[in-house]
Scaffold this motif. Sequence first.
Motif, PDB file in Angstrom:
ATOM      1  N   CYS A   1     -37.443 -43.658  21.567  1.00 25.78           N
ATOM      2  CA  CYS A   1     -36.697 -42.758  22.442  1.00 25.78           C
ATOM      3  C   CYS A   1     -35.610 -42.011  21.687  1.00 25.78           C
ATOM      4  CB  CYS A   1     -36.067 -43.572  23.569  1.00 25.78           C
ATOM      5  SG  CYS A   1     -34.832 -44.770  22.988  1.00 25.78           S
TER       6      CYS A   1
ATOM      7  N   HIS B   1     -39.720 -48.471  14.199  1.00 26.81           N
ATOM      8  CA  HIS B   1     -40.177 -47.281  14.941  1.00 26.81           C
ATOM      9  C   HIS B   1     -39.032 -46.602  15.679  1.00 26.81           C
ATOM     10  CE1 HIS B   1     -44.626 -48.742  15.081  1.00 26.81           C
ATOM     11  NE2 HIS B   1     -44.235 -48.351  13.884  1.00 26.81           N
ATOM     12  N   ILE B   2     -39.186 -45.308  15.879  1.00 28.72           N
ATOM     13  CA  ILE B   2     -38.237 -44.565  16.710  1.00 28.72           C
ATOM     14  C   ILE B   2     -39.007 -44.094  17.933  1.00 28.72           C
ATOM     15  CG2 ILE B   2     -36.721 -42.559  16.847  1.00 28.72           C
ATOM     16  CD1 ILE B   2     -36.302 -42.897  13.808  1.00 28.72           C
TER      17      ILE B   2
ATOM     18  N   LYS C   1     -29.773 -51.746  17.697  1.00 28.93           N
ATOM     19  CA  LYS C   1     -30.676 -50.598  17.768  1.00 28.93           C
ATOM     20  C   LYS C   1     -30.373 -49.701  16.566  1.00 28.93           C
ATOM     21  CE  LYS C   1     -31.169 -51.187  22.644  1.00 28.93           C
ATOM     22  NZ  LYS C   1     -31.183 -50.717  24.011  1.00 28.93           N
TER      23      LYS C   1
ATOM     24  N   CYS D   1     -36.612 -49.513  17.696  1.00 31.53           N
ATOM     25  CA  CYS D   1     -35.905 -49.413  16.410  1.00 31.53           C
ATOM     26  C   CYS D   1     -35.090 -50.661  16.088  1.00 31.53           C
ATOM     27  CB  CYS D   1     -34.972 -48.207  16.478  1.00 31.53           C
ATOM     28  SG  CYS D   1     -33.721 -48.429  17.771  1.00 31.53           S
TER      29      CYS D   1
ATOM     30  N   CYS E   1     -35.067 -47.853  24.296  1.00 31.30           N
ATOM     31  CA  CYS E   1     -36.391 -48.499  24.250  1.00 31.30           C
ATOM     32  C   CYS E   1     -36.474 -49.707  23.327  1.00 31.30           C
ATOM     33  CB  CYS E   1     -37.457 -47.486  23.853  1.00 31.30           C
ATOM     34  SG  CYS E   1     -37.449 -47.079  22.081  1.00 31.30           S
TER      35      CYS E   1
HETATM   36  S1  FES Z   1     -35.534 -45.556  19.310  1.00 35.98           S
HETATM   37 FE1  FES Z   1     -35.421 -46.234  21.362  1.00 35.98          FE
HETATM   38  S2  FES Z   1     -33.671 -47.546  21.274  1.00 35.98           S
HETATM   39 FE2  FES Z   1     -33.716 -46.728  19.288  1.00 35.98          FE
END
Ligand code: FES
Lengths: 155, 258
Positions: free
Chosen positions: A40, A37-38, A58, A48, A45
Amino acid sequence: MPSVTMTVNGRAVTGEVEGRTLLSQFLRDDLKLTGTHIGCDTSQCGACTVHVNGAAVKGCTMLALEADGAEVKTIEGMANPDGSLGVIQAAFQEHHGLQCGFCTPGMVMAAADLLAGNANPTEAEIRKHLEGNICRCTGYHNIVKSVQAAAAQLG
Amino acid sequence: MYNFEFVKPSTVAEAVAALASEDAQALGGGQTLIPTMKQRLASPAKLVSLTGIEEMKEIDSDGKVLTIGGGVTHAEVAAGGYGAISELAGNIGDPAVRNRGTIGGSLANNDPSADYPAAVLASNATIVTNNRTIAADDYFEGMFSTALMDGEIIISVQFPVPEAANYQKFEQPASRFALVGVFVAKYPDGVRVAVTGASEGGVFRWTAAEEALSASFSPDALDGLSLDAEGMIEDLHGSPAYRAHLVKVLTARAVAAA
Ligand code: FES
Ligand SMILES: Cc1cc2nc3c(=O)[nH]c(=O)nc-3n(C[C@H](O)[C@H](O)[C@H](O)COP(=O)(O)OP(=O)(O)OC[C@H]3O[C@@H](n4cnc5c(N)ncnc54)[C@H](O)[C@@H]3O)c2cc1C
Ligand code: FES
């Protein structure tokens, strides 16, 4: 465009990417592995989080070209070969370690990274290792319980 | 993020040559540069990755000097068991950041709240680049500013091994950067104290504390000293007076723990 080759969840893949293509984009848009998932897209967050050569990174903060030749593991690679949930995933389900599930792929990958180096972590070690993974739903308590349960089971 | 050409040389010489072209920039772990490029605050035409250069990935200690390659990650330093420096590295950001971020990138960036600058300045370390060596006292030139020239690469950092050292970091809980961080290092010829996170001028030495601690290496030696709040960072996380106060508290804790 430059081409990139890597092993993702045991499968050899090749693709054409731009210099700026992120590993998270390559996994999601080119390989259709949308479990990563992406959240932020600003390195904060951890949604990813994937493993590159065995280390958690990340995916939104690494260029796809930097993973050329690497072994990459994503949440899709955490299930058992028959498609049933792997031990860590099942522990999250069992112990209510997720609500909306958005952070869960990153949490599971971060937890797997921890357990690979520390089979029997304390609660404090679990919380410290998950510092880069943000959850808006659970309050973290059941995530910690899930990781403890997975650790006990993996023994 | 604007597009760019990506190259990944395997030697320092090739990297230096690649960086000679206009608008080329070095890429370490990308933990600062990629977010900066996403915000379009940087838009190099060419990125020269340093992650394929083996000679920048070595750590070496002969007991007197600890040499850390410019491309060594925070996670590798944390795992090495090098005392206060390893502890510092193990508390930078989070595990995923530590698996990519490098000491060379951190020092080139010189964020006023970064951790490594305090260790480098307190240890009187030497920065080794592709064409010269720079003493820590000459290297840091204020927030996000260093003695590095365009295209110059940090190959390694040499830390004289101290008799005792400790780093105390008061974390800004959201970013995990240092709200204030103090590194104290004791050598046969004296004590050095370097402070990060506090000053508008970036990392600095607290020389009054160095003199007091060189005379007597105990927390009590700091009694009666105070740091001027003038020039300290003011933001929503802390006032200048608060930061000045924290510097003294953390220095005493570092001495007690060293
Ligand atoms: S999408 Fe939040 S740290 Fe990569
Ligand atoms: C969520 C998060 C939390 C963080 N928390 C902390 C923290 O608590 N404390 C802390 O200190 N830092 C923290 N950081 C920053 C982190 O330590 C970065 O790794 C570091 O600042 C930059 O290192 P890098 O290797 O990623 O460099 P990059 O991002 O690749 O590059 C940064 C700059 O340095 C240049 N550069 C890179 N390598 C070299 C080299 N060898 N020689 C010359 N120039 C070079 C680049 O051109 C660029 O200008 C955090 C980052 C994130 C994303
Ligand atoms: S379960 Fe919703 S963000 Fe974690």
